[in-house]
Design a protein around this motif. Structure first.
Motif, PDB file in Angstrom:
ATOM      1  N   ALA A  81       0.878  -7.539   0.102  1.00 58.30           N
ATOM      2  CA  ALA A  81       0.456  -7.840  -1.262  1.00 58.30           C
ATOM      3  C   ALA A  81      -0.945  -8.457  -1.276  1.00 58.30           C
ATOM      4  O   ALA A  81      -1.714  -8.249  -2.212  1.00 58.30           O
ATOM      5  CB  ALA A  81       1.463  -8.775  -1.929  1.00 58.30           C
ATOM      6  N   ALA A  82      -1.298  -9.176  -0.227  1.00 55.93           N
ATOM      7  CA  ALA A  82      -2.617  -9.810  -0.149  1.00 55.93           C
ATOM      8  C   ALA A  82      -3.738  -8.774  -0.068  1.00 55.93           C
ATOM      9  O   ALA A  82      -4.860  -9.036  -0.492  1.00 55.93           O
ATOM     10  CB  ALA A  82      -2.682 -10.744   1.053  1.00 55.93           C
ATOM     11  N   GLU A  83      -3.443  -7.599   0.471  1.00 53.08           N
ATOM     12  CA  GLU A  83      -4.455  -6.539   0.610  1.00 53.08           C
ATOM     13  C   GLU A  83      -4.617  -5.711  -0.665  1.00 53.08           C
ATOM     14  O   GLU A  83      -5.576  -4.954  -0.790  1.00 53.08           O
ATOM     15  CB  GLU A  83      -4.083  -5.594   1.749  1.00 53.08           C
ATOM     16  CG  GLU A  83      -4.067  -6.220   3.119  1.00 53.08           C
ATOM     17  CD  GLU A  83      -3.539  -5.226   4.143  1.00 53.08           C
ATOM     18  OE1 GLU A  83      -4.373  -4.458   4.683  1.00 53.08           O
ATOM     19  OE2 GLU A  83      -2.317  -5.200   4.363  1.00 53.08           O
ATOM     20  N   ALA A  84      -3.666  -5.829  -1.566  1.00 49.86           N
ATOM     21  CA  ALA A  84      -3.710  -5.024  -2.797  1.00 49.86           C
ATOM     22  C   ALA A  84      -4.924  -5.418  -3.637  1.00 49.86           C
ATOM     23  O   ALA A  84      -5.274  -6.585  -3.747  1.00 49.86           O
ATOM     24  CB  ALA A  84      -2.429  -5.219  -3.601  1.00 49.86           C
ATOM     25  N   ASP A  85      -5.581  -4.407  -4.201  1.00 54.99           N
ATOM     26  CA  ASP A  85      -6.771  -4.638  -5.022  1.00 54.99           C
ATOM     27  C   ASP A  85      -6.961  -3.408  -5.917  1.00 54.99           C
ATOM     28  O   ASP A  85      -7.391  -2.357  -5.453  1.00 54.99           O
ATOM     29  CB  ASP A  85      -7.983  -4.846  -4.115  1.00 54.99           C
ATOM     30  CG  ASP A  85      -9.256  -5.143  -4.872  1.00 54.99           C
ATOM     31  OD1 ASP A  85      -9.275  -5.052  -6.124  1.00 54.99           O
ATOM     32  OD2 ASP A  85     -10.260  -5.464  -4.212  1.00 54.99           O
ATOM     33  N   ILE A  86      -6.631  -3.563  -7.182  1.00 49.56           N
ATOM     34  CA  ILE A  86      -6.719  -2.444  -8.120  1.00 49.56           C
ATOM     35  C   ILE A  86      -8.144  -1.898  -8.175  1.00 49.56           C
ATOM     36  O   ILE A  86      -8.361  -0.688  -8.161  1.00 49.56           O
ATOM     37  CB  ILE A  86      -6.246  -2.870  -9.533  1.00 49.56           C
ATOM     38  CG1 ILE A  86      -4.776  -3.277  -9.500  1.00 49.56           C
ATOM     39  CG2 ILE A  86      -6.485  -1.766 -10.557  1.00 49.56           C
ATOM     40  CD1 ILE A  86      -3.805  -2.190  -9.123  1.00 49.56           C
ATOM     41  N   ALA A  87      -9.136  -2.784  -8.221  1.00 53.90           N
ATOM     42  CA  ALA A  87     -10.535  -2.345  -8.314  1.00 53.90           C
ATOM     43  C   ALA A  87     -10.954  -1.520  -7.101  1.00 53.90           C
ATOM     44  O   ALA A  87     -11.806  -0.640  -7.205  1.00 53.90           O
ATOM     45  CB  ALA A  87     -11.461  -3.547  -8.471  1.00 53.90           C
ATOM     46  N   ALA A  88     -10.349  -1.786  -5.951  1.00 53.76           N
ATOM     47  CA  ALA A  88     -10.678  -1.051  -4.726  1.00 53.76           C
ATOM     48  C   ALA A  88      -9.689   0.092  -4.467  1.00 53.76           C
ATOM     49  O   ALA A  88      -9.712   0.700  -3.399  1.00 53.76           O
ATOM     50  CB  ALA A  88     -10.694  -2.004  -3.528  1.00 53.76           C
ATOM     51  N   ARG A  89      -8.808   0.345  -5.424  1.00 53.33           N
ATOM     52  CA  ARG A  89      -7.814   1.428  -5.337  1.00 53.33           C
ATOM     53  C   ARG A  89      -6.861   1.233  -4.165  1.00 53.33           C
ATOM     54  O   ARG A  89      -6.555   2.160  -3.423  1.00 53.33           O
ATOM     55  CB  ARG A  89      -8.497   2.797  -5.249  1.00 53.33           C
ATOM     56  CG  ARG A  89      -9.324   3.138  -6.470  1.00 53.33           C
ATOM     57  CD  ARG A  89     -10.005   4.489  -6.286  1.00 53.33           C
ATOM     58  NE  ARG A  89     -10.785   4.823  -7.443  1.00 53.33           N
ATOM     59  CZ  ARG A  89     -10.303   5.455  -8.525  1.00 53.33           C
ATOM     60  NH1 ARG A  89      -9.061   5.821  -8.583  1.00 53.33           N
ATOM     61  NH2 ARG A  89     -11.097   5.715  -9.548  1.00 53.33           N
ATOM     62  N   ARG A  90      -6.379   0.012  -4.034  1.00 53.61           N
ATOM     63  CA  ARG A  90      -5.408  -0.316  -2.980  1.00 53.61           C
ATOM     64  C   ARG A  90      -4.154  -0.872  -3.635  1.00 53.61           C
ATOM     65  O   ARG A  90      -4.220  -1.834  -4.392  1.00 53.61           O
ATOM     66  CB  ARG A  90      -6.005  -1.310  -1.988  1.00 53.61           C
ATOM     67  CG  ARG A  90      -7.168  -0.732  -1.215  1.00 53.61           C
ATOM     68  CD  ARG A  90      -7.553  -1.577  -0.011  1.00 53.61           C
ATOM     69  NE  ARG A  90      -7.820  -2.962  -0.339  1.00 53.61           N
ATOM     70  CZ  ARG A  90      -9.012  -3.535  -0.321  1.00 53.61           C
ATOM     71  NH1 ARG A  90     -10.078  -2.827   0.013  1.00 53.61           N
ATOM     72  NH2 ARG A  90      -9.157  -4.803  -0.623  1.00 53.61           N
ATOM     73  N   GLU A  91      -3.025  -0.263  -3.322  1.00 56.04           N
ATOM     74  CA  GLU A  91      -1.736  -0.616  -3.934  1.00 56.04           C
ATOM     75  C   GLU A  91      -0.751  -1.007  -2.841  1.00 56.04           C
ATOM     76  O   GLU A  91      -0.638  -0.323  -1.822  1.00 56.04           O
ATOM     77  CB  GLU A  91      -1.203   0.587  -4.726  1.00 56.04           C
ATOM     78  CG  GLU A  91       0.221   0.467  -5.210  1.00 56.04           C
ATOM     79  CD  GLU A  91       0.395  -0.351  -6.477  1.00 56.04           C
ATOM     80  OE1 GLU A  91      -0.296  -1.370  -6.636  1.00 56.04           O
ATOM     81  OE2 GLU A  91       1.234   0.013  -7.300  1.00 56.04           O
ATOM     82  N   TYR A  92      -0.046  -2.099  -3.070  1.00 58.64           N
ATOM     83  CA  TYR A  92       0.990  -2.511  -2.122  1.00 58.64           C
ATOM     84  C   TYR A  92       2.335  -2.003  -2.608  1.00 58.64           C
ATOM     85  O   TYR A  92       2.786  -2.338  -3.703  1.00 58.64           O
ATOM     86  CB  TYR A  92       1.034  -4.032  -1.987  1.00 58.64           C
ATOM     87  CG  TYR A  92       2.201  -4.511  -1.157  1.00 58.64           C
ATOM     88  CD1 TYR A  92       2.352  -4.105   0.169  1.00 58.64           C
ATOM     89  CD2 TYR A  92       3.163  -5.347  -1.707  1.00 58.64           C
ATOM     90  CE1 TYR A  92       3.425  -4.534   0.928  1.00 58.64           C
ATOM     91  CE2 TYR A  92       4.246  -5.782  -0.955  1.00 58.64           C
ATOM     92  CZ  TYR A  92       4.375  -5.379   0.358  1.00 58.64           C
ATOM     93  OH  TYR A  92       5.444  -5.787   1.112  1.00 58.64           O
ATOM     94  N   VAL A  93       2.938  -1.162  -1.803  1.00 55.28           N
ATOM     95  CA  VAL A  93       4.304  -0.705  -2.017  1.00 55.28           C
ATOM     96  C   VAL A  93       5.012  -0.957  -0.691  1.00 55.28           C
ATOM     97  O   VAL A  93       4.664  -0.353   0.329  1.00 55.28           O
ATOM     98  CB  VAL A  93       4.372   0.789  -2.393  1.00 55.28           C
ATOM     99  CG1 VAL A  93       5.813   1.244  -2.518  1.00 55.28           C
ATOM    100  CG2 VAL A  93       3.610   1.047  -3.685  1.00 55.28           C
ATOM    101  N   PRO A  94       5.993  -1.875  -0.669  1.00 55.50           N
ATOM    102  CA  PRO A  94       6.640  -2.216   0.605  1.00 55.50           C
ATOM    103  C   PRO A  94       7.295  -1.007   1.263  1.00 55.50           C
ATOM    104  O   PRO A  94       7.865  -0.146   0.583  1.00 55.50           O
ATOM    105  CB  PRO A  94       7.701  -3.240   0.201  1.00 55.50           C
ATOM    106  CG  PRO A  94       7.294  -3.736  -1.152  1.00 55.50           C
ATOM    107  CD  PRO A  94       6.542  -2.616  -1.796  1.00 55.50           C
ATOM    108  N   LEU A  95       7.180  -0.936   2.581  1.00 60.00           N
ATOM    109  CA  LEU A  95       7.895   0.104   3.318  1.00 60.00           C
ATOM    110  C   LEU A  95       9.381  -0.130   3.105  1.00 60.00           C
ATOM    111  O   LEU A  95       9.836  -1.264   2.989  1.00 60.00           O
ATOM    112  CB  LEU A  95       7.532   0.055   4.801  1.00 60.00           C
ATOM    113  CG  LEU A  95       6.078   0.425   5.110  1.00 60.00           C
ATOM    114  CD1 LEU A  95       5.814   0.297   6.609  1.00 60.00           C
ATOM    115  CD2 LEU A  95       5.754   1.832   4.646  1.00 60.00           C
ATOM    116  N   GLY A  96      10.115   0.948   3.015  1.00 64.40           N
ATOM    117  CA  GLY A  96      11.537   0.854   2.723  1.00 64.40           C
ATOM    118  C   GLY A  96      11.837   1.033   1.240  1.00 64.40           C
ATOM    119  O   GLY A  96      12.966   1.293   0.859  1.00 64.40           O
ATOM    120  N   ASP A  97      10.815   0.884   0.398  1.00 65.14           N
ATOM    121  CA  ASP A  97      10.964   1.113  -1.044  1.00 65.14           C
ATOM    122  C   ASP A  97      10.525   2.536  -1.373  1.00 65.14           C
ATOM    123  O   ASP A  97       9.845   3.188  -0.586  1.00 65.14           O
ATOM    124  CB  ASP A  97      10.086   0.149  -1.851  1.00 65.14           C
ATOM    125  CG  ASP A  97      10.623  -1.280  -1.872  1.00 65.14           C
ATOM    126  OD1 ASP A  97      11.707  -1.509  -1.300  1.00 65.14           O
ATOM    127  OD2 ASP A  97       9.947  -2.143  -2.459  1.00 65.14           O
TER     128      ASP A  97
END
Length: 175
Positions: A81-97
């Protein structure tokens, strides 16, 4: 979920991107369905013999897609979640989900798709205005003919139309 343009010529959606670059908008409980058989993934089964299922954990990116062939910028799946950044087009979706993007990312992709279809949406306005213009020009021609038949002068008709007597005569005398 997808979006349809007002002229029905474009349908956009958030596309899952397979490791080999194929796009899909369909998922199942077992993963994401992709057209084509590479032999690297589980076949979708007898009901979808030309598709295979890529596990959700292997989906590492998404992009907007449209039936016209347009593709939006790539969004990347990040590991925390810390790496997620909408402006940089990075989305956190946990593995297993499931590999579905958040509503915020879906909204951003839809906004990008709306920019893509903006010219065709604007053309709808031009088409509507042109149709109204043609209809009103036809109505004006008929009204001028009726005024002339009732005995109105070209000077009166020109004044009512906001043009000169001569321009009115040139425009409608032969109609």
């Amino acid at each position: 979920m997808g979006w349809i343009s007002n002229d029905y010529n474009h349908e956009g959606w958030v596309a899952f991107v397979a490791p080999d670059g194929r796009l899909s908008g369909s998922s199942t409980g077992a993963g994401v369905l992709f057209h084509g058989i590479t032999g690297e993934y589980q076949p979708a089964g007898e009901f979808d013999p030309d598709q295979e299922i890529v596990p959700d954990d292997l989906i590492m990116s998404w992009r907007g897609a449209c039936t016209c062939g347009w593709q939006g910028e790539l969004w990347h799946r990040v590991g925390s979640a810390a790496e997620a950044d909408i402006a940089a087009r990075r989305e956190y979706v946990p593995l297993g989900d499931a590999a579905d993007v958040s509503g915020e990312v879906e909204d951003a992709i839809q906004a990008e798709w709306c920019v893509h279809i903006a010219p065709s949406e604007a053309i709808l306005g031009v088409e509507a205005a042109a149709k109204e213009h043609q209809q009103s020009a036809h109505r004006l021609d008929k009204t001028v003919a009726a005024a002339k038949a009732a005995g109105a002068s070209w000077a009166d008709i020109g004044r009512a139309a906001g043009i000169s007597r001569q321009a009115a005569h040139e425009r409608w005398a032969d109609k």
